[in-house]
Design an enzyme around this catalytic site. Structure first.
Site, PDB file in Angstrom:
ATOM      1  N   TYR A 150       8.380   2.957  10.948  1.00 14.23           N
ATOM      2  CA  TYR A 150       8.484   1.551  10.542  1.00 14.23           C
ATOM      3  C   TYR A 150       9.439   0.797  11.476  1.00 14.23           C
ATOM      4  O   TYR A 150       9.078  -0.218  12.066  1.00 14.23           O
ATOM      5  CB  TYR A 150       8.982   1.484   9.100  1.00 14.23           C
ATOM      6  N   ASP A 151      10.666   1.343  11.634  1.00 13.09           N
ATOM      7  CA  ASP A 151      11.703   0.627  12.390  1.00 13.09           C
ATOM      8  C   ASP A 151      11.289   0.437  13.853  1.00 13.09           C
ATOM      9  O   ASP A 151      11.371  -0.659  14.395  1.00 13.09           O
ATOM     10  CB  ASP A 151      13.031   1.405  12.358  1.00 13.09           C
ATOM     11  N   GLY A 153       8.250   0.846  15.110  1.00 14.05           N
ATOM     12  CA  GLY A 153       6.994   0.084  15.167  1.00 14.05           C
ATOM     13  C   GLY A 153       7.284  -1.415  15.179  1.00 14.05           C
ATOM     14  O   GLY A 153       6.719  -2.170  15.968  1.00 14.05           O
ATOM     15  N   VAL A 192      14.247  -1.158  -4.538  1.00 16.50           N
ATOM     16  CA  VAL A 192      15.317  -1.072  -5.516  1.00 16.50           C
ATOM     17  C   VAL A 192      15.160  -2.069  -6.676  1.00 16.50           C
ATOM     18  O   VAL A 192      15.321  -1.686  -7.847  1.00 16.50           O
ATOM     19  CB  VAL A 192      16.699  -1.164  -4.811  1.00 16.50           C
ATOM     20  N   SER A 194      12.412  -3.633  -7.925  1.00 19.38           N
ATOM     21  CA  SER A 194      11.302  -3.318  -8.831  1.00 19.38           C
ATOM     22  C   SER A 194      11.585  -2.026  -9.603  1.00 19.38           C
ATOM     23  O   SER A 194      11.323  -1.933 -10.804  1.00 19.38           O
ATOM     24  CB  SER A 194       9.983  -3.219  -8.055  1.00 19.38           C
ATOM     25  N   ASN A 195      12.148  -1.030  -8.901  1.00 23.07           N
ATOM     26  CA  ASN A 195      12.494   0.233  -9.560  1.00 23.07           C
ATOM     27  C   ASN A 195      13.404   0.012 -10.755  1.00 23.07           C
ATOM     28  O   ASN A 195      13.144   0.506 -11.856  1.00 23.07           O
ATOM     29  CB  ASN A 195      13.298   1.102  -8.579  1.00 23.07           C
ATOM     30  N   PHE A 196      14.475  -0.710 -10.505  1.00 23.39           N
ATOM     31  CA  PHE A 196      15.478  -0.913 -11.558  1.00 23.39           C
ATOM     32  C   PHE A 196      14.864  -1.664 -12.736  1.00 23.39           C
ATOM     33  O   PHE A 196      15.086  -1.314 -13.891  1.00 23.39           O
ATOM     34  CB  PHE A 196      16.683  -1.706 -11.022  1.00 23.39           C
ATOM     35  N   ASP A 278      19.482   6.219   5.279  1.00 19.29           N
ATOM     36  CA  ASP A 278      19.584   5.045   4.417  1.00 19.29           C
ATOM     37  C   ASP A 278      20.807   4.234   4.869  1.00 19.29           C
ATOM     38  O   ASP A 278      21.915   4.736   4.859  1.00 19.29           O
ATOM     39  CB  ASP A 278      19.765   5.482   2.960  1.00 19.29           C
TER      40      ASP A 278
HETATM   41  N1  LIG Z   1       9.445  -7.584   1.204  1.00 17.47           N
HETATM   42  C1  LIG Z   1      10.482  -7.382   1.971  1.00 17.47           C
HETATM   43  O1  LIG Z   1      11.619  -7.306   1.476  1.00 17.47           O
HETATM   44  C2  LIG Z   1      10.333  -7.275   3.467  1.00 17.47           C
HETATM   45  C3  LIG Z   1      11.486  -7.060   4.248  1.00 17.47           C
HETATM   46  C4  LIG Z   1      11.353  -6.959   5.616  1.00 17.47           C
HETATM   47  C5  LIG Z   1      10.122  -7.114   6.218  1.00 17.47           C
HETATM   48  N2  LIG Z   1       9.022  -7.324   5.459  1.00 17.47           N
HETATM   49  C6  LIG Z   1       7.726  -7.436   6.153  1.00 17.47           C
HETATM   50  O2  LIG Z   1       6.928  -8.445   5.569  1.00 17.47           O
HETATM   51  C7  LIG Z   1       5.562  -8.064   5.595  1.00 17.47           C
HETATM   52  C8  LIG Z   1       4.975  -8.143   4.190  1.00 17.47           C
HETATM   53  O3  LIG Z   1       5.703  -7.260   3.349  1.00 17.47           O
HETATM   54  P1  LIG Z   1       5.425  -7.162   1.776  1.00 17.47           P
HETATM   55  O4  LIG Z   1       6.721  -6.931   1.120  1.00 17.47           O
HETATM   56  O5  LIG Z   1       4.582  -8.284   1.336  1.00 17.47           O
HETATM   57  O6  LIG Z   1       4.634  -5.776   1.723  1.00 17.47           O
HETATM   58  P2  LIG Z   1       3.225  -5.420   1.064  1.00 17.47           P
HETATM   59  O7  LIG Z   1       3.029  -3.962   1.239  1.00 17.47           O
HETATM   60  O8  LIG Z   1       3.148  -5.984  -0.311  1.00 17.47           O
HETATM   61  O9  LIG Z   1       2.226  -6.234   1.982  1.00 17.47           O
HETATM   62  C9  LIG Z   1       1.711  -5.746   3.168  1.00 17.47           C
HETATM   63  C10 LIG Z   1       0.223  -6.055   3.184  1.00 17.47           C
HETATM   64  O10 LIG Z   1      -0.346  -5.599   4.424  1.00 17.47           O
HETATM   65  C11 LIG Z   1      -1.557  -4.935   4.133  1.00 17.47           C
HETATM   66  N3  LIG Z   1      -1.819  -3.993   5.236  1.00 17.47           N
HETATM   67  C12 LIG Z   1      -1.152  -2.858   5.539  1.00 17.47           C
HETATM   68  N4  LIG Z   1      -1.668  -2.280   6.627  1.00 17.47           N
HETATM   69  C13 LIG Z   1      -2.691  -3.082   7.025  1.00 17.47           C
HETATM   70  C14 LIG Z   1      -3.615  -3.018   8.080  1.00 17.47           C
HETATM   71  N5  LIG Z   1      -3.601  -2.001   8.971  1.00 17.47           N
HETATM   72  N6  LIG Z   1      -4.550  -3.993   8.201  1.00 17.47           N
HETATM   73  C15 LIG Z   1      -4.586  -5.018   7.300  1.00 17.47           C
HETATM   74  N7  LIG Z   1      -3.722  -5.135   6.271  1.00 17.47           N
HETATM   75  C16 LIG Z   1      -2.796  -4.169   6.144  1.00 17.47           C
HETATM   76  C17 LIG Z   1      -1.345  -4.271   2.810  1.00 17.47           C
HETATM   77  O11 LIG Z   1      -2.521  -3.909   2.146  1.00 17.47           O
HETATM   78  C18 LIG Z   1      -0.536  -5.345   2.071  1.00 17.47           C
HETATM   79  O12 LIG Z   1      -1.376  -6.257   1.417  1.00 17.47           O
HETATM   80  C19 LIG Z   1       5.509  -6.661   6.178  1.00 17.47           C
HETATM   81  O13 LIG Z   1       5.163  -6.757   7.548  1.00 17.47           O
HETATM   82  C20 LIG Z   1       6.911  -6.157   6.030  1.00 17.47           C
HETATM   83  O14 LIG Z   1       7.259  -5.244   7.036  1.00 17.47           O
HETATM   84  C21 LIG Z   1       9.090  -7.392   4.097  1.00 17.47           C
END
Ligand SMILES: NC(=O)c1ccc[n+]([C@@H]2O[C@H](COP(=O)([O-])OP(=O)(O)OC[C@H]3O[C@@H](n4cnc5c(N)ncnc54)[C@H](O)[C@@H]3O)[C@@H](O)[C@H]2O)c1
Length: 318
Positions: A150-151, A153, A192, A194-196, A278
């Site tokens: 993830y990081d 990527g 964290v 949603s879990n809590f 972590d």
């Molecule tokens: N929510 C957070 O706190 C947070 C923090 C940092 C970064 N982000 C970034 O924001 C973005 C959205 O995060 P989120 O919290 O909504 O997560 P999420 O998992 O709810 O949403 C990600 C969406 O991408 C879709 N997806 C995954 N792989 C895919 C692919 N190969 N092709 C098409 N769709 C694909 C999933 O089905 C999902 O709908 C992500 O890129 C995430 O890295 C979120």
């Protein structure tokens, strides 16, 4: 027949996910034509079901690791599983989604001359020695650990965005998102907040990793979406990366206690071993967002939690 062609065409990848679904709603309110693209790995149709009847909304099942040929004016690239449980499920696919996904969406932006925003992450800072983290900080990331898919990527995606900008003169915007919460979060992704809430609503022990003294900042989803929209509308040439998050810090223990209080739960805190890599502390320095976007979070933790608890309560009742 009405003519929708004058409205801006906006592609949201990962549009059926937590943040994506909120962004779809917001952009429809702003009269955009929204193309919501998702492969439904972690996203769900339930998040966007109420939008399907809107003539300016279009749902497309597609995986961003494959090229896409459509006509658009703006792209928000959010597709990527965001929680460790999901991104570690198939780490190779996670890296592909960030890297190939970025290449494909940047390719689309290059062909259509669309403006493109990348949903990057505070995880690019890794386990930081600098606190709070400004955008100039290069991070401290383990390239071979279990979080690296993830990081690294996301770091590589940022590199691609800036190389496409330098090499092909693309209009790019990069947001580094810090912990965000709110309704439509995935109930079982181990994050964290949603879990809590779920553990508290069920009266189960609240799992805290480590001694709970590690701190996090939590941004409410409406505030973050406002940041996305402002970043996309920012002056050409302002690329970021720009931190978007709430700088007010809470310890994990404080969060657990607040959730227990707000749900009137009988749950007790259950301390477990801290997982590897972590980060101990995470707090955004948002001076750049304030200066360039006039943006800062407005929602108090208690108010955001109230909406989120209500959402999970109704989810558990159904
Ligand atoms: N929510 C957070 O706190 C947070 C923090 C940092 C970064 N982000 C970034 O924001 C973005 C959205 O995060 P989120 O919290 O909504 O997560 P999420 O998992 O709810 O949403 C990600 C969406 O991408 C879709 N997806 C995954 N792989 C895919 C692919 N190969 N092709 C098409 N769709 C694909 C999933 O089905 C999902 O709908 C992500 O890129 C995430 O890295 C979120």
């Amino acid at each position: 027949m009405r003519n929708y062609t004058t409205h801006k065409r906006v592609l949201i990848t990962g549009g059926a996910g937590f943040l994506g679904a909120h962004l779809c709603e917001r952009l429809l309110e702003e009269q955009c034509n929204v193309i919501c693209l998702d492969n439904f790995f972690t996203g769900t149709k339930d998040n966007i079901l109420h939008l399907l009847d809107n003539p300016r909304f279009e749902l497309m099942r597609h995986d961003v690791t494959f090229p896409l040929y459509i006509e658009v004016d703006e792209i928000y690239n959010l597709a990527c599983p965001a929680s460790p449980i999901h991104y570690q499920y198939d780490p190779v696919q996670t890296t592909k989604t960030s890297v190939h996904g970025a290449i494909n969406m940047l390719g689309l932006a290059k062909r259509t001359r669309a403006k493109i925003m990348q949903a990057s992450t505070s995880e690019v800072y890794g386990d930081p020695e600098v606190h709070p983290q400004p955008e100039e900080y290069w991070g401290r990331v383990n390239p071979i650990g279990i979080r690296s898919c993830y990081d690294e990527g996301k770091r590589c995606a940022e590199t691609l965005f800036f190389d496409y900008q330098r090499q092909h003169d693309l209009n790019i915007k990069v947001a580094r998102i810090f912990n965000t919460y709110g309704p439509k979060m995935h109930p079982n992704d181990g994050r964290v907040v949603s879990n809590f809430i779920i553990q508290a609503l069920r009266g189960e022990p609240i799992t805290v990793y480590g001694d709970g003294s590690q701190s996090r900042s939590f941004c409410y989803v409406d505030d973050l979406i406002e940041g996305f929209v402002r970043l996309m509308a920012s002056v050409d040439g302002f690329t970021g990366p720009v931190n978007l998050g709430n700088p007010i810090e809470f310890t994990i223990k404080e969060l657990a206690e607040t959730v227990i209080g707000m749900t009137n739960s009988k749950s007790k805190i259950d301390y477990k071993l801290l997982p590897s890599d972590d980060p101990r502390q995470r707090q955004p320095d948002i001076r750049l967002a304030k200066k360039e976007l006039g943006w800062e979070p407005k929602t108090q933790l208690q108010d955001g939690l109230k909406h989120t608890i209500k959402y999970f309560d109704s989810l558990l009742c159904n």
